[in-house]
Motif scaffolding. Structure first.
Motif, short mmCIF file in Angstrom:
data_model
loop_
_atom_site.label_atom_id
_atom_site.label_comp_id
_atom_site.label_asym_id
_atom_site.label_seq_id
_atom_site.Cartn_x
_atom_site.Cartn_y
_atom_site.Cartn_z
N TYR A 1 0.74 -1.18 0.09
CA TYR A 1 0.09 0.04 -0.10
C TYR A 1 0.91 1.26 0.06
CZ TYR A 1 -3.40 -3.76 1.15
OH TYR A 1 -4.24 -4.65 1.41
N LYS A 2 1.99 1.38 0.66
CA LYS A 2 2.76 2.64 0.91
C LYS A 2 4.19 2.15 1.56
CE LYS A 2 1.12 6.23 2.30
NZ LYS A 2 0.41 7.38 3.16
N ASP A 3 5.15 2.05 0.60
CA ASP A 3 6.56 1.71 0.74
C ASP A 3 7.36 2.48 1.76
OD1 ASP A 3 7.86 3.43 -0.41
OD2 ASP A 3 8.12 2.23 -2.36
N GLY A 4 8.30 1.86 2.29
CA GLY A 4 8.74 2.75 3.49
C GLY A 4 9.29 4.13 2.93
N TRP A 5 9.77 4.03 1.75
CA TRP A 5 10.45 5.52 1.11
C TRP A 5 9.42 6.44 1.10
CZ3 TRP A 5 12.68 1.68 -2.62
CH2 TRP A 5 14.06 1.19 -2.35
N VAL A 6 8.08 6.04 0.79
CA VAL A 6 7.06 6.92 0.63
C VAL A 6 6.67 7.46 2.05
CG1 VAL A 6 4.68 7.22 0.10
CG2 VAL A 6 6.33 6.39 -1.65
N LEU A 7 6.41 6.58 2.97
CA LEU A 7 6.22 6.69 4.36
C LEU A 7 7.24 7.54 4.99
CD1 LEU A 7 4.23 6.21 6.82
CD2 LEU A 7 5.87 4.31 7.29
N THR A 8 8.40 7.27 4.62
CA THR A 8 9.51 8.01 5.44
C THR A 8 9.56 9.70 4.91
OG1 THR A 8 11.00 6.44 5.61
CG2 THR A 8 11.81 8.33 5.49
N GLU A 9 9.15 9.77 3.58
CA GLU A 9 9.10 11.14 3.02
C GLU A 9 7.73 12.05 3.74
OE1 GLU A 9 8.89 10.27 -1.34
OE2 GLU A 9 10.59 11.84 -1.48
N GLU A 10 6.86 11.31 3.86
CA GLU A 10 5.53 11.90 4.43
C GLU A 10 5.97 12.30 5.90
OE1 GLU A 10 2.29 9.27 3.83
OE2 GLU A 10 2.19 9.47 1.65
N ILE A 11 6.48 11.33 6.38
CA ILE A 11 6.63 11.53 7.93
C ILE A 11 7.87 12.85 8.15
CG2 ILE A 11 7.99 10.64 10.14
CD1 ILE A 11 7.32 7.85 9.47
N ARG A 12 8.78 12.87 7.28
CA ARG A 12 9.65 14.00 7.33
C ARG A 12 8.94 15.48 7.06
NH1 ARG A 12 12.23 13.52 10.24
NH2 ARG A 12 13.52 11.91 9.93
N ALA A 13 8.06 15.27 6.20
CA ALA A 13 7.21 16.45 5.97
C ALA A 13 6.37 17.14 6.99
CB ALA A 13 6.33 16.36 4.59
N LEU A 14 6.08 16.29 7.74
CA LEU A 14 4.97 16.71 8.90
C LEU A 14 5.28 16.47 10.46
CD1 LEU A 14 1.56 15.58 7.52
CD2 LEU A 14 2.53 17.84 7.64
N PHE A 15 6.20 15.67 10.56
CA PHE A 15 6.72 15.26 12.05
C PHE A 15 8.08 15.39 12.34
CE2 PHE A 15 2.84 12.56 10.95
CZ PHE A 15 2.35 13.19 12.05
N ASP A 16 8.69 16.02 13.15
CA ASP A 16 9.93 16.20 13.50
C ASP A 16 10.38 15.04 14.54
OD1 ASP A 16 12.45 17.11 13.84
OD2 ASP A 16 12.16 18.51 15.39
N ILE A 17 10.47 13.83 14.10
CA ILE A 17 10.92 12.55 14.76
C ILE A 17 11.98 11.75 14.15
CG2 ILE A 17 8.66 12.33 15.78
CD1 ILE A 17 8.16 9.96 14.16
N PRO A 18 12.87 11.15 14.89
CA PRO A 18 13.86 10.42 14.03
C PRO A 18 13.24 9.02 13.35
CG PRO A 18 13.94 10.06 16.62
CD PRO A 18 12.92 11.19 16.06
N ILE A 19 13.71 8.67 12.21
CA ILE A 19 13.28 7.75 11.56
C ILE A 19 14.43 6.55 11.51
CG2 ILE A 19 12.41 6.57 9.51
CD1 ILE A 19 11.34 9.61 9.06
N LEU A 20 14.29 5.19 11.67
CA LEU A 20 15.41 4.18 11.42
C LEU A 20 14.52 3.15 10.55
CD1 LEU A 20 17.75 2.26 12.29
CD2 LEU A 20 16.53 1.38 14.10
N MET A 21 15.37 3.27 9.28
CA MET A 21 14.74 2.11 8.47
C MET A 21 15.63 0.93 8.25
SD MET A 21 14.63 3.09 4.07
CE MET A 21 13.52 4.52 4.22
N VAL A 22 14.68 -0.08 8.45
CA VAL A 22 15.08 -1.40 8.77
C VAL A 22 14.72 -2.09 7.44
CG1 VAL A 22 14.66 -3.67 9.82
CG2 VAL A 22 14.74 -1.42 11.02
N THR A 23 15.69 -2.90 6.78
CA THR A 23 15.30 -3.41 5.33
C THR A 23 16.17 -4.76 5.14
OG1 THR A 23 15.20 -3.11 2.81
CG2 THR A 23 16.89 -1.80 4.37
N ALA A 24 15.79 -5.58 4.10
CA ALA A 24 16.77 -6.52 3.75
C ALA A 24 17.59 -5.75 2.68
CB ALA A 24 15.89 -7.79 3.20
#
Length: 224
Positions: A57-80
């Motif tokens: 539905y929404k991958d981590g890259w898109v979600l990260t962009e949206e979080i960064r646009a509206l929220f000032d919180i740290p993001i840890l990306m976990v991936t294979a």
């Protein structure tokens, strides 16, 4: 209590991450895809997000962009995905750190704690070191209600050292943080500013000392 979003479509990985973070005393909100993760972000105040790249539905890259646009919180990306191009894309869209599966749970916990510490320091305008308060907005050093306005570079130098009390910073690290990567002056400018700070703090009950680590750099130690 610190609230952490864990967004991953793999239930086993999601629960594994949640389990170890809960043992550290964090409150975990889980989401099994990017859309659910966004709803949770709107519903709860989050302090950090752990985001998997490959989600429906929404991958981590898109979600990260949206979080960064509206929220000032740290993001840890976990991936294979471990390829450098994928990591580069992750940092480009706004992730703060990157962890590749399979990962050591202790490393994951350490990275989460480091991100939380970094954001709290960066977001804070006020720092307390011993009996001293540093006010970033005013460039002000307050020692037992006695206020002194510091020159910008001296203030930033003390703020950086004090923000990680006990940690040794090399001159090169301090130059990069305060003067920037493109600074072309002598690293000894750090020594000059340290000397001035010590002179300002001499015979005052600051509750800390700036210690020289021979051959390495400087650190702040709290004495009260």
């Amino acid at each position: 209590m610190v609230r952490i979003l864990v967004a991953d479509d793999d239930a086993h990985i999601r629960r594994l991450i949640a389990h170890y973070l809960e043992q550290e005393g964090f409150m975990i909100i889980e989401a099994q895809d990017g859309e659910e993760a966004w709803r949770k972000l709107e519903e709860y105040r989050m302090d950090l997000a752990v985001v998997d790249v490959m989600m429906p539905y929404k991958d981590g890259w898109v979600l990260t962009e949206e979080i960064r646009a509206l929220f000032d919180i740290p993001i840890l990306m976990v991936t294979a995905r471990g390829e450098s191009q994928d990591k580069l894309k992750g940092f480009k869209v706004g992730t703060d750190d990157y962890l590749v599966k399979p990962f050591d749970p202790l490393e994951m916990i350490a990275r989460v704690k480091a991100l939380l510490k970094r954001y709290r320091i960066a977001a804070s305008h006020v720092l307390h070191i011993g009996n001293t308060k540093l006010d970033r907005k005013r460039l002000e050093m307050v020692i037992r209600n006695e206020s002194t306005t510091l020159p910008l570079k001296e203030f930033e130098l003390l703020f950086v050292l004090g923000s990680e009390e006990g940690k040794i910073f090399t001159r090169e690290q301090l130059i990069e943080r305060i003067w920037g990567y493109d600074y072309e002056g002598d690293e000894r400018t750090v020594d000059v500013h340290i000397k001035r700070l010590r002179e300002r703090c001499a015979e005052r009950d600051t509750g800390f000392v700036i210690t020289t680590i021979r051959g390495l750099g400087y650190k702040v130690e709290v004495t009260t």
